[in-house]
Scaffold this active site. Structure first.
Site, PDB file in Angstrom:
ATOM      1  N   TYR A 292     -96.703  58.965 -11.685  1.00 61.43           N
ATOM      2  CA  TYR A 292     -97.869  58.497 -10.589  1.00 61.43           C
ATOM      3  C   TYR A 292     -97.938  57.098 -11.154  1.00 61.43           C
ATOM      4  O   TYR A 292     -98.243  56.278 -10.031  1.00 61.43           O
ATOM      5  CB  TYR A 292     -99.135  59.480 -11.005  1.00 61.43           C
ATOM      6  CG  TYR A 292     -99.989  58.987 -10.326  1.00 61.43           C
ATOM      7  CD1 TYR A 292    -100.271  59.277  -8.576  1.00 61.43           C
ATOM      8  CD2 TYR A 292    -101.214  58.326 -10.651  1.00 61.43           C
ATOM      9  CE1 TYR A 292    -101.355  58.816  -7.914  1.00 61.43           C
ATOM     10  CE2 TYR A 292    -102.275  58.095  -9.887  1.00 61.43           C
ATOM     11  CZ  TYR A 292    -102.221  58.331  -8.486  1.00 61.43           C
ATOM     12  OH  TYR A 292    -103.451  57.846  -7.681  1.00 61.43           O
TER      13      TYR A 292
ATOM     14  N   SER B 298    -103.821  52.105  -7.785  1.00 66.17           N
ATOM     15  CA  SER B 298    -104.749  52.916  -8.563  1.00 66.17           C
ATOM     16  C   SER B 298    -104.882  52.248  -9.940  1.00 66.17           C
ATOM     17  O   SER B 298    -104.014  51.250 -10.299  1.00 66.17           O
ATOM     18  CB  SER B 298    -103.986  54.249  -8.672  1.00 66.17           C
ATOM     19  OG  SER B 298    -104.621  54.918 -10.041  1.00 66.17           O
TER      20      SER B 298
END
Length: 606
Positions: A489, A476
């Site tokens: 995250y 990501s």
């Protein structure tokens, strides 16, 4: 000293045994006055497989392959005219493809008078076999043909003519690239110089060193005849008799013989693009592309043998068609990645689903895993509508034991995958201090441990198979964009990024590519299911709805990420930031990290 002498003697005996090759039964066939030495293995009552070598090899090329084939088939290899123990006609004319094809039919009719033979050809052995299967006579004498590192010169000549008469950028690139790879054939047309060079290279040790240098071929696997130097020089007649003639006046014909074309993507002599018009002339065509080199019978004999055995099994009316052959079928024209076996986790929605559809359109066979089996089934049905074969599976990637069992089941039922996309992921927003231990364990179990498990299990299978592959791990933009609201995250995805970079270095020697895909803000279902730590349920829902609305307005859809994934596989990219903000963030973090730290203080959620 005594032990050293014993070891040396044992080593020498082993090398001599390898050089001698299998326990061939010798014979001969004469065609138009030219004697061809033949070599037999296996039960003669079984179907016959005819092995045809190229330049500068002899029947020794098949040393590592013939014994396994002989367990099920009557195997016959022969030294082509001008090579090994066969006759060496003088001049150039006797080495035209028409004469060589006559030799092949003569051998086939002698060793299998009552049934057609299966032909396997490598290099010039494949070239002359193409000439044979293009004749009407092949319909009753040749049952199938496996072509390895050898084009049909008429197809190649026609491709050249089409490129000149109707030039396109693609045609011109193909012609230019192949001209560079084939430059040595121009040298071989000269009268004296190539003889001098090949005289120097003709020593077996020198030839083994050359193959090791250009392709990494293990020297101990290379088995050559004592006639190597003579074979190299007399074999020049193949180039002089056929190259210019076929390229100037091609006579491309259609064959109805079932053909498997094994295309080596790292072939130093032949570029994969030259085979693009083969489907025009082969009505029953299969194609297998692998990141291997020209001398596949030496570098990966087990892989090639398995490939041949699977294809031969597919020609039988009594055996089911192996999955590897099913996905290699070419109906119209070859497509990039066609015939590859692909595993995708998190395939039920979002990026996983769109990646599956993109690869289905390219002719891949798909193994689709998802925590929710009904969504995996829906993706599988969509892929089938696109003409692909797809198999849905239920899988929790955080369950390591289940993931290991899944990888074993894939290998046993479908084979070793060529491509693995570790896509399954979840998110947790809010402060790191507010997240629960359960949220933390689940986040890292799915996002990091699941990616590592998938990479390790399937990576081991790819290494053991030995013909490369590709692993894609979905990271990501959060991996290089610190944020007070996405710290957990971000850390899970940063782990994926650095793990992927490290694994890429580890697997490079095995020709296995590893890519980290780093999307930014993409409109997927992950936002609507993201817990936000530290908030009461009502506030959490409000915040999540706000984020979800923002992602939808952003409008960057998962199919655009899927297109980047496919491109990364085709071009073996290392790290791919996808969205504009991901590309900008990647460069900021590399060149001005202090800006990233300032931006990290802004609250996104929580």
């Amino acid at each position: 000293m005594y032990l050293h002498r014993v070891y040396s003697e044992v080593t020498l005996m082993a090398e001599q045994a390898l050089q001698a090759g299998p326990d061939w039964r010798r014979g001969s066939v004469t065609n138009d006055g030219v004697r061809l030495a033949t070599f037999h293995l296996g039960d003669e009552s079984n179907p016959t497989v005819l092995l045809v070598h190229g330049w500068p090899d002899t029947h020794h090329l098949w040393t590592h392959i013939a014994p396994r084939l002989a367990e099920k088939y009557h195997v016959v290899a022969y030294d082509c005219r001008g090579f090994g123990e066969s006759d060496r006609p003088r001049g150039v004319k006797p080495y035209r493809l028409s004469e060589l094809a006559d030799d092949l039919f003569a051998v086939a009719e002698e060793v299998s008078p009552d049934a057609p033979v299966h032909v396997v050809g490598h290099d010039w052995g494949s070239v002359q076999a193409w000439e044979a299967v293009s004749r009407p006579r092949a319909r009753t004498r040749i049952a199938s043909f496996v072509s390895v590192s050898g084009p049909n010169l008429d197809h190649l000549g026609q491709l050249l003519h089409d490129g000149v008469s109707h030039p396109t950028p693609r045609h011109l690139r193909t012609i230019a690239a192949q001209s560079v790879s084939s430059s040595y054939t121009g040298l071989f047309q000269l009268p004296v110089l190539p003889n001098l060079l090949l005289t120097a290279m003709g020593a077996p040790a020198a030839w083994k060193r050359f193959l090791h240098a250009v392709e990494g071929t293990p020297p101990e696997n290379v088995v050559v005849a004592d006639t190597l130097r003579r074979d190299m020089i007399s074999g020049l007649a193949l180039y002089r008799a056929n190259i210019r003639q076929k390229l100037r006046r091609p006579n491309a014909r259609i064959t109805t013989v079932p053909v498997l074309q094994v295309v080596n993507e790292r072939d130093i002599a032949l570029r994969p693009a030259i085979y693009e018009n083969t489907p025009t002339y082969a009505s029953k065509l299969w194609r297998r592309d692998t990141p291997t080199g020209h001398w596949l019978p030496y570098t990966h004999p087990d892989y090639l043998t398995d490939t041949i055995l699977d294809f031969l099994a597919a020609q039988s009316d009594t055996s089911p068609t192996p999955a590897s052959v099913e996905r290699a079928r070419v109906f119209t024209e070859p497509r990039p990645l066609a015939g590859k076996l692909v595993v995708i986790t998190g395939a039920g929605s979002g990026i996983g689903r769109e990646t599956a559809l993109a690869l289905a359109e390219r002719g891949c066979e798909l193994i689709l895993a998802d925590l929710r089996p009904e969504t995996a089934e829906q993706t599988a049905q969509a892929c089938k509508l696109a003409g692909a074969t797809a198999h849905p599976y239920e899988l929790d990637v955080a369950d390591t034991e289940a993931f290991v069992a899944f990888a074993e089941e894939v290998r046993d039922r479908h084979g070793v995958p060529d491509i693995v996309v570790n896509n399954a992921g979840i998110a947790v927003a809010g402060g790191a201090l507010d997240a629960t231990d359960e949220q933390l364990d689940r986040l890292f179990g799915v996002n990091l441990r699941g990616v590592i498990t998938g990479s390790r299990e399937f990576g081991r299978q790819m290494v053991e198979r030995g013909v490369g592959g590709h692993i894609v791990n979905i990271s990501s933009a959060a991996a290089f964009t610190p944020s007070r609201s996405l710290g957990l995250y971000s850390s899970s995805k940063a782990g994926v990024l650095l793990f992927s970079e490290s694994l890429r270095a580890e697997l490079a020697e095995h020709r296995i590519g590893v890519t980290a895909i780093c999307p930014g803000i993409v409109d997927t279902a992950i936002v609507s299911s993201t817990p936000i730590a530290g908030l009461d349920p009502e506030t959490e829902k409000s915040q999540r709805d706000r984020l979800n609305s923002f992602y939808q307005r952003r409008g960057f859809t998962p199919d655009r990420v899927a297109a980047e994934i496919v491109s990364a596989i085709e071009h073996n990219k290392a790290v791919v930031p996808v969205t504009p903000e991901a590309k900008i963030g990647y460069r900021i973090y590399r060149f001005a990290p202090w800006l990233s730290r300032i931006g990290a203080r802004r609250k996104v959620a929580g």
